[in-house]
Write an enzyme that holds these catalytic residues in place. Structure first.
Site, PDB file in Angstrom:
ATOM      1  N   ASP A   1       7.335   5.597  -3.520  1.00 17.46           N
ATOM      2  CA  ASP A   1       7.029   5.838  -2.108  1.00 17.46           C
ATOM      3  C   ASP A   1       8.316   5.985  -1.306  1.00 17.46           C
ATOM      4  OD1 ASP A   1       4.293   5.425  -2.778  1.00 17.46           O
ATOM      5  OD2 ASP A   1       4.588   3.268  -2.589  1.00 17.46           O
TER       6      ASP A   1
ATOM      7  N   LYS B   1       9.391  13.241 -10.253  1.00 20.14           N
ATOM      8  CA  LYS B   1      10.221  12.039 -10.274  1.00 20.14           C
ATOM      9  C   LYS B   1      10.459  11.620 -11.726  1.00 20.14           C
ATOM     10  CE  LYS B   1       7.033  10.633  -7.535  1.00 20.14           C
ATOM     11  NZ  LYS B   1       6.089   9.841  -6.715  1.00 20.14           N
ATOM     12  N   LEU B   2      11.725  11.373 -12.050  1.00 21.00           N
ATOM     13  CA  LEU B   2      12.121  11.095 -13.428  1.00 21.00           C
ATOM     14  C   LEU B   2      12.754   9.713 -13.589  1.00 21.00           C
ATOM     15  CD1 LEU B   2      13.702  14.594 -14.185  1.00 21.00           C
ATOM     16  CD2 LEU B   2      11.393  13.807 -14.785  1.00 21.00           C
TER      17      LEU B   2
ATOM     18  N   ASP C   1       7.096  -4.601  -1.730  1.00 19.09           N
ATOM     19  CA  ASP C   1       6.853  -3.162  -1.622  1.00 19.09           C
ATOM     20  C   ASP C   1       7.793  -2.481  -0.632  1.00 19.09           C
ATOM     21  OD1 ASP C   1       4.720  -3.791  -3.293  1.00 19.09           O
ATOM     22  OD2 ASP C   1       3.402  -2.334  -2.342  1.00 19.09           O
TER      23      ASP C   1
ATOM     24  N   TYR D   1      -8.018  -6.935  -6.024  1.00 27.84           N
ATOM     25  CA  TYR D   1      -9.330  -7.406  -5.571  1.00 27.84           C
ATOM     26  C   TYR D   1      -9.678  -6.572  -4.334  1.00 27.84           C
ATOM     27  CZ  TYR D   1      -8.422 -11.169  -8.826  1.00 27.84           C
ATOM     28  OH  TYR D   1      -8.143 -11.871  -9.971  1.00 27.84           O
TER      29      TYR D   1
ATOM     30  N   ASN E   1       3.666   2.030   2.761  1.00 32.42           N
ATOM     31  CA  ASN E   1       5.055   1.987   2.286  1.00 32.42           C
ATOM     32  C   ASN E   1       5.822   3.205   2.778  1.00 32.42           C
ATOM     33  OD1 ASN E   1       4.420  -0.323   0.816  1.00 32.42           O
ATOM     34  ND2 ASN E   1       4.435   0.699  -1.169  1.00 32.42           N
TER      35      ASN E   1
ATOM     36  N   GLY F   1       0.859  -1.184   0.000  1.00 28.57           N
ATOM     37  CA  GLY F   1       0.000   0.000   0.000  1.00 28.57           C
ATOM     38  C   GLY F   1       0.888   1.224   0.000  1.00 28.57           C
TER      39      GLY F   1
ATOM     40  N   GLU G   1       0.651   4.305   1.010  1.00 32.00           N
ATOM     41  CA  GLU G   1       0.750   5.121   2.225  1.00 32.00           C
ATOM     42  C   GLU G   1       1.527   4.390   3.323  1.00 32.00           C
ATOM     43  OE1 GLU G   1      -2.678   6.054  -0.315  1.00 32.00           O
ATOM     44  OE2 GLU G   1      -2.148   4.226   0.790  1.00 32.00           O
TER      45      GLU G   1
ATOM     46  N   ARG H   1      -3.805   5.524 -10.391  1.00 29.70           N
ATOM     47  CA  ARG H   1      -4.118   4.123 -10.640  1.00 29.70           C
ATOM     48  C   ARG H   1      -5.299   4.056 -11.610  1.00 29.70           C
ATOM     49  NH1 ARG H   1       0.026   3.963  -8.274  1.00 29.70           N
ATOM     50  NH2 ARG H   1       0.611   2.704  -6.463  1.00 29.70           N
TER      51      ARG H   1
END
Length: 313
Positions: free
Chosen positions: A257, A224-225, A293, A104, A37, A33, A35, A167
């Site tokens: 993250d 972010k690149l 993650d 899911y 993370n 997840g 957040e 997403r």
């Protein structure tokens, strides 16, 4: 408390084999997840952090809460919901490609979060409120909770940090762009990827994207690149900061993250924007080297030797 965030964390099943999931027979169970993370990465870097969410009052929900709490994150504001389940998702591993993700999560406990789940007294303890574009896409009540949290943060003089984290399995490009820009315009810092910045602003270069956000009242923009690093801009300064090379990329999930966590860690330490972005690039690079993650995020004692010159200044 240094940083508070809120959003959905799911149970992640990763097959031990590569190839289509239909042929996978055994899986490893982890969590995932955006957040959580972020706050796990920040906790490993030595910060006091809290995570707000809803989980099913089921075995998966207890597993997620206990794992995150075990990483040093405060989970006192997590509600265990007996009516709705904890969400799950699967990664499909393809050699040489980013993993495919299957969610899911419809009707999950987290998708039933409401503004009342965000307590003002809890928010007021923190220096930063971190939000992502995932949470408002989960449901109408989650979106209301995001705006409520931002209002509480503003009332209590927190810095609001927004990572769009788009997403498209949750909403369309046409829905996401305007909704996320509405959120961004109420935030102090925005941390989009280049493609996310293009979707939200209609601009194509980091300079143009950053200028668009700054014109809307954002104070700091960091774009972010990927392997190229990042570009940051304020009203008075802007600069490209090169990335850290990674010889063998294992898993790209969680790198963004990790970047956000490193950037906030630098700011919490009183560093300049440039140095904070450098740390963000470094933590993001760590995440690329391990499957999962959060498994690749370093602890501060692993990072500190690389920052010794900065610490001594």
């Amino acid at each position: 408390m240094d940083v508070v965030t809120f959003g959905e964390t799911m149970v992640l099943f990763t097959p031990e084999s590569t190839g289509p999931l239909r042929y996978a027979g055994t899986f490893e169970k982890k969590i995932g997840g955006a957040e959580s993370n972020l706050v796990i990465a920040l906790a490993r870097l030595g910060h006091q952090v809290g995570w707000i969410s809803r989980l099913g009052d089921d075995e998966f929900g207890h597993y997620v809460r206990n794992f995150i709490r075990g990483e040093g994150v405060d989970t006192s504001q997590v509600v265990l919901d007996g009516q709705y389940p904890t969400a799950v998702f699967f990664k499909e591993r393809i050699i040489g490609q980013d993993p495919k993700i299957y969610y899911y999560r419809r009707g999950s406990a987290a998708s039933c979060m409401v503004p009342g789940d965000v307590d003002e007294n809890y928010i007021a303890q923190a220096k930063y409120l971190h939000i992502t574009g995932i949470t408002p896409a989960l449901s109408a009540t989650c979106k209301d909770a995001v705006f409520h949290a931002m209002e509480l943060a503003r009332r209590n003089k927190l810095t609001v940090v927004f990572d769009p984290n788009i997403r498209f399995k949750l909403w369309s490009r046409e829905e996401a762009g305007p909704a996320l820009m509405e959120i961004a315009s109420r935030c102090d810092m925005v941390l989009p990827g280049l493609d996310e910045g293009e979707i939200m602003t209609g601009k194509t270069t980091p300079e143009e994207i950053a200028a668009d956000f700054l014109q809307r009242g954002v104070q700091v923009v960091v774009i972010k690149l990927g392997e190229r690093g990042a570009f940051y801009a304020t009203a008075s300064q802007s600069e490209y900061v090169k990335g850290f090379p990674v010889n063998h990329i294992v898993d790209t999930v969680g790198a963004g993250d990790g970047f956000a966590a490193g950037f906030l860690s630098g700011l919490l330490r009183g560093w300049s924007y440039r140095k904070a972005v450098e740390l963000g690039n470094r933590i993001g690079a760590y995440a690329l080297t391990v499957a999962g993650d959060v498994e690749g995020y370093p602890f501060w004692h692993q990072v500190a030797p690389d920052q010794r010159k900065e610490i001594l200044r």
